[in-house]
Design a protein around this motif. Structure first.
Motif, PDB file in Angstrom:
ATOM      1  N   ASP A 153       0.904  -1.167   0.000  1.00 54.62           N
ATOM      2  CA  ASP A 153       0.000   0.000   0.000  1.00 54.62           C
ATOM      3  C   ASP A 153       0.938   1.210   0.000  1.00 54.62           C
ATOM      4  O   ASP A 153       2.108   1.081  -0.401  1.00 54.62           O
ATOM      5  N   THR A 176      -3.985  -2.153  -9.918  1.00 52.39           N
ATOM      6  CA  THR A 176      -4.920  -1.174  -9.339  1.00 52.39           C
ATOM      7  C   THR A 176      -5.209  -0.070 -10.351  1.00 52.39           C
ATOM      8  O   THR A 176      -6.373   0.292 -10.574  1.00 52.39           O
ATOM      9  N   GLY A 188      -1.212  11.970  -7.126  1.00 54.06           N
ATOM     10  CA  GLY A 188      -0.257  10.936  -6.740  1.00 54.06           C
ATOM     11  C   GLY A 188       0.721  10.697  -7.877  1.00 54.06           C
ATOM     12  O   GLY A 188       0.511  11.133  -9.027  1.00 54.06           O
ATOM     13  N   GLY A 236       2.682   7.540  -7.338  1.00 53.48           N
ATOM     14  CA  GLY A 236       3.185   6.259  -6.854  1.00 53.48           C
ATOM     15  C   GLY A 236       2.690   5.132  -7.737  1.00 53.48           C
ATOM     16  O   GLY A 236       2.380   5.328  -8.919  1.00 53.48           O
ATOM     17  N   SER A 251       3.246  14.524  -2.240  1.00 55.34           N
ATOM     18  CA  SER A 251       2.804  15.270  -1.069  1.00 55.34           C
ATOM     19  C   SER A 251       3.409  16.673  -1.009  1.00 55.34           C
ATOM     20  O   SER A 251       3.015  17.483  -0.170  1.00 55.34           O
ATOM     21  N   ARG A 255      11.313  13.541  -6.575  1.00 54.46           N
ATOM     22  CA  ARG A 255      10.073  14.280  -6.351  1.00 54.46           C
ATOM     23  C   ARG A 255       9.468  14.676  -7.687  1.00 54.46           C
ATOM     24  O   ARG A 255      10.195  14.887  -8.675  1.00 54.46           O
TER      25      ARG A 255
HETATM   26  P1  NDP Z   1       2.563   4.837  -3.184  1.00 53.84           P
HETATM   27  O1  NDP Z   1       3.267   4.917  -1.897  1.00 53.84           O
HETATM   28  O2  NDP Z   1       3.164   4.085  -4.305  1.00 53.84           O
HETATM   29  O3  NDP Z   1       2.229   6.304  -3.723  1.00 53.84           O
HETATM   30  C1  NDP Z   1       1.493   7.199  -2.955  1.00 53.84           C
HETATM   31  C2  NDP Z   1       1.459   8.537  -3.685  1.00 53.84           C
HETATM   32  O4  NDP Z   1       0.544   9.403  -3.011  1.00 53.84           O
HETATM   33  C3  NDP Z   1       2.815   9.247  -3.666  1.00 53.84           C
HETATM   34  O5  NDP Z   1       2.931  10.047  -4.802  1.00 53.84           O
HETATM   35  C4  NDP Z   1       2.697  10.099  -2.395  1.00 53.84           C
HETATM   36  O6  NDP Z   1       3.537  11.229  -2.388  1.00 53.84           O
HETATM   37  C5  NDP Z   1       1.252  10.513  -2.453  1.00 53.84           C
HETATM   38  N1  NDP Z   1       0.773  10.777  -1.099  1.00 53.84           N
HETATM   39  C6  NDP Z   1       0.796   9.935  -0.045  1.00 53.84           C
HETATM   40  N2  NDP Z   1       0.306  10.540   1.052  1.00 53.84           N
HETATM   41  C7  NDP Z   1      -0.041  11.773   0.660  1.00 53.84           C
HETATM   42  C8  NDP Z   1      -0.601  12.882   1.338  1.00 53.84           C
HETATM   43  N3  NDP Z   1      -0.910  12.813   2.632  1.00 53.84           N
HETATM   44  N4  NDP Z   1      -0.830  14.021   0.621  1.00 53.84           N
HETATM   45  C9  NDP Z   1      -0.508  14.101  -0.690  1.00 53.84           C
HETATM   46  N5  NDP Z   1       0.033  13.071  -1.385  1.00 53.84           N
HETATM   47  C10 NDP Z   1       0.263  11.934  -0.709  1.00 53.84           C
HETATM   48  O7  NDP Z   1       1.100   4.260  -2.829  1.00 53.84           O
HETATM   49  P2  NDP Z   1       0.034   3.576  -3.801  1.00 53.84           P
HETATM   50  O8  NDP Z   1       0.097   4.208  -5.136  1.00 53.84           O
HETATM   51  O9  NDP Z   1       0.164   2.118  -3.662  1.00 53.84           O
HETATM   52  O10 NDP Z   1      -1.340   3.986  -3.075  1.00 53.84           O
HETATM   53  C11 NDP Z   1      -2.069   5.174  -3.386  1.00 53.84           C
HETATM   54  C12 NDP Z   1      -3.512   5.028  -2.912  1.00 53.84           C
HETATM   55  O11 NDP Z   1      -4.121   3.886  -3.580  1.00 53.84           O
HETATM   56  C13 NDP Z   1      -3.702   4.771  -1.425  1.00 53.84           C
HETATM   57  O12 NDP Z   1      -4.899   5.374  -1.010  1.00 53.84           O
HETATM   58  C14 NDP Z   1      -3.856   3.256  -1.354  1.00 53.84           C
HETATM   59  O13 NDP Z   1      -4.553   2.842  -0.189  1.00 53.84           O
HETATM   60  C15 NDP Z   1      -4.672   3.012  -2.603  1.00 53.84           C
HETATM   61  N6  NDP Z   1      -4.638   1.648  -3.123  1.00 53.84           N
HETATM   62  C16 NDP Z   1      -3.449   1.060  -3.450  1.00 53.84           C
HETATM   63  C17 NDP Z   1      -3.449  -0.233  -3.959  1.00 53.84           C
HETATM   64  C18 NDP Z   1      -2.203  -0.876  -4.442  1.00 53.84           C
HETATM   65  O14 NDP Z   1      -2.314  -1.936  -5.069  1.00 53.84           O
HETATM   66  N7  NDP Z   1      -1.032  -0.316  -4.221  1.00 53.84           N
HETATM   67  C19 NDP Z   1      -4.697  -1.001  -4.069  1.00 53.84           C
HETATM   68  C20 NDP Z   1      -5.887  -0.241  -3.804  1.00 53.84           C
HETATM   69  C21 NDP Z   1      -5.833   1.019  -3.316  1.00 53.84           C
HETATM   70  P3  NDP Z   1       4.888  11.218  -1.483  1.00 53.84           P
HETATM   71  O15 NDP Z   1       5.817  10.317  -2.197  1.00 53.84           O
HETATM   72  O16 NDP Z   1       5.290  12.655  -1.442  1.00 53.84           O
HETATM   73  O17 NDP Z   1       4.475  10.703  -0.131  1.00 53.84           O
END
Ligand code: NDP
Length: 445
Positions: free
Chosen positions: A164, A207, A236, A238, A261, A289
């Motif tokens: 996650d 996802t 995002g 990620g 973030s 970043r």
């Molecule tokens: P990653 O860690 O790969 O990426 C997360 C992304 O979101 C990064 O760009 C991060 O930026 C940004 N982010 C995280 N927290 C914040 C915040 N508080 N404010 C602004 N930006 C933020 O995670 P995932 O892509 O795996 O997950 C993203 C979402 O998808 C989550 O809600 C997760 O629960 C959901 N999800 C994921 C699944 C999966 O298979 N991975 C399945 C289903 C749902 P930074 O690097 O600056 O923190």
């Protein structure tokens, strides 16, 4: 069942857990009518049993950083419900992790997993450890220390974690390696593993791709069959966001934003495959970043901002919970957005959801739209147990078919008299009914 009464009771028993209260309240409002048509649910106090997690493990993780300092973090595993299969749900490593966040995620996961058609219960776990800025060695030591406790509580037929936020292939590999060492078995008690040791093709993409397959189903209802001409805002950068962008580009859509973030980028020319390849490299190899994209391609970067004020026809929030509020939703509506499909879990606040439903746009809530990740995790578990690997095409076909079926369930339970599909209601009722019936059949536990 009266929603207000149940919510007030939960707030009294579990105070200071706003994310958990928010997720429960949303589901209860959707299912109230259906629930009250089933006196057997109330007789067995199903509502409390389905809202309160079956078990929560809380433990301290102690590890040593590169300078020799001894560090502690808090860690948790919430095993919410196993009525329809082993507990299943990701691990989150982020400074904001606390019981409220994990309880909301595990609650959502239970209904999401029920929608996938696969036999999986709901769980979630993680730690307030942040991998950001840590060396590989520090991450490995943390993951190993974490597993020293967690391995007691998981197993291929008990509880199968995955990734996650903050937990990608690297972290899963370290945790799985330690688990195997301690448990002395090799049954794949983790999904999102590397391809060379039991992982599934398409799991990293699942996802994001799944969200677009769900979106295409929603758009079909409006007679739209491809993404040509659609301007897409994604938050995002990620795992979920990047593979979402990849599929949008493949289907002809123009991706104009991504974020992290620290801020967001807006590229009016669109992020094409070549630019996206740079983002994959930036994020995966250098853990950089998103601002660096703006520096390289000379596009707009907004420090500290969120992308929802930019003009788009489709918005795909794919970062974190409550990242899109009522004001953002109004801006999207004023700018002509026709669809919002959630890659993240609960990214839209209740006010934002209300606005989407009032405008009757195509709104796919996370528990339906982002279920592709856990679905392919379920397929990874199947491949591990039959000791075979399916091809990319086979997994992708199965993913598509699961997303189609989730969409059909939402439409079955969420279509209103005027033909509008309320996907929130549809997803909540379809997921709830499956878990509720399984719990009733298995007696009071
Ligand atoms: P990653 O860690 O790969 O990426 C997360 C992304 O979101 C990064 O760009 C991060 O930026 C940004 N982010 C995280 N927290 C914040 C915040 N508080 N404010 C602004 N930006 C933020 O995670 P995932 O892509 O795996 O997950 C993203 C979402 O998808 C989550 O809600 C997760 O629960 C959901 N999800 C994921 C699944 C999966 O298979 N991975 C399945 C289903 C749902 P930074 O690097 O600056 O923190």
């Amino acid at each position: 069942m009266k929603v207000e009464q149940v919510i007030n009771n939960l707030k009294g028993r579990f105070p200071n857990e706003p994310e958990y209260h928010q997720a429960v309240e949303e589901v209860l409002h959707s299912i109230e009518e259906v629930y009250n048509e089933h006196p057997e649910f109330e007789k067995q106090n199903l509502i409390e049993r389905i809202c309160i997690p079956e078990r929560i493990f809380t433990f301290r993780v102690t590890w040593v950083d590169d300078k020799g300092n001894v560090k502690t973090n808090m860690a948790y595993r919430v095993q919410h419900n196993n009525a329809i299969g082993p507990y299943k749900g990701g691990m989150r490593f982020h400074a904001s992790v606390c019981p409220s966040v994990l309880k909301f995620l595990a609650f959502e996961q239970t209904f999401k997993n029920a929608l996938t058609t696969l036999p999986m219960g709901g769980a979630k776990g993680g730690s307030d450890f942040s991998p950001k800025g840590k060396s590989n060695e520090e991450i490995m030591r943390f993951c190993q220390a974490f597993m020293l406790e967690l391995w007691h509580h998981i197993g291929p037929e008990t509880d199968v974690p995955a990734g996650d936020i903050g937990v990608g292939g690297r972290e899963v590999a370290y945790m799985y390696g330690m688990y195997k060492k301690l448990a002395r078995e090799n049954t794949g008690t983790f999904t999102g593993k590397g391809l060379g040791f039991g992982g599934s093709l398409i799991r990293p993409e699942a996802t994001g791709y799944g969200n677009i397959y769900f979106l295409m189903n929603m758009l079909k209802y409006k007679g739209i069959t491809d993404l040509k001409g659609q301007v897409v805002a994604i938050s995002g950068s990620g795992n979920v966001a990047t593979y979402t962008a990849e599929k949008v580009i493949e289907l002809g859509g123009k991706v104009v934003t991504l974020s992290d973030s620290s801020g967001y980028i807006y590229d009016a020319d669109g992020i094409d495959s070549e630019k996206l390849a740079y983002i994959f490299e930036l994020k995966n190899l250098y853990r950089g970043r998103i601002k660096e994209y703006a520096d390289k391609y000379g596009c707009k970067y907004v420090e500290g901002g969120r992308p929802w004020s930019e003009k788009c026809t489709i918005a795909l929030p794919s970062a974190t919970q409550n990242e899109l509020n009522g004001d953002d939703a109004e801006m999207l509506m004023n700018n002509g957005c026709i669809a919002v499909s959630e890659g993240a879990n609960m990214p839209s606040t209740p006010e934002a959801v209300e606005i989407f439903l009032k405008h009757k746009i195509l709104y796919g809530p996370g528990k339906a739209a982002n279920a592709g990740g856990v679905s392919v995790s379920g397929l990874e578990m199947t491949q591990n147990s039959i000791k075979l690997s399916w091809t990319k095409e086979e997994v992708d076909e199965k993913l598509k078919s699961i997303m189609n079926s989730i969409h059909a369930s939402c439409a079955e339970y969420g279509t209103e008299k005027d033909g509008f599909v309320n996907y929130v209601k549809g997803a909540n009722i379809a997921g709830f009914m499956k878990v509720a019936k399984a719990m009733i059949a298995q007696g009071v536990l």
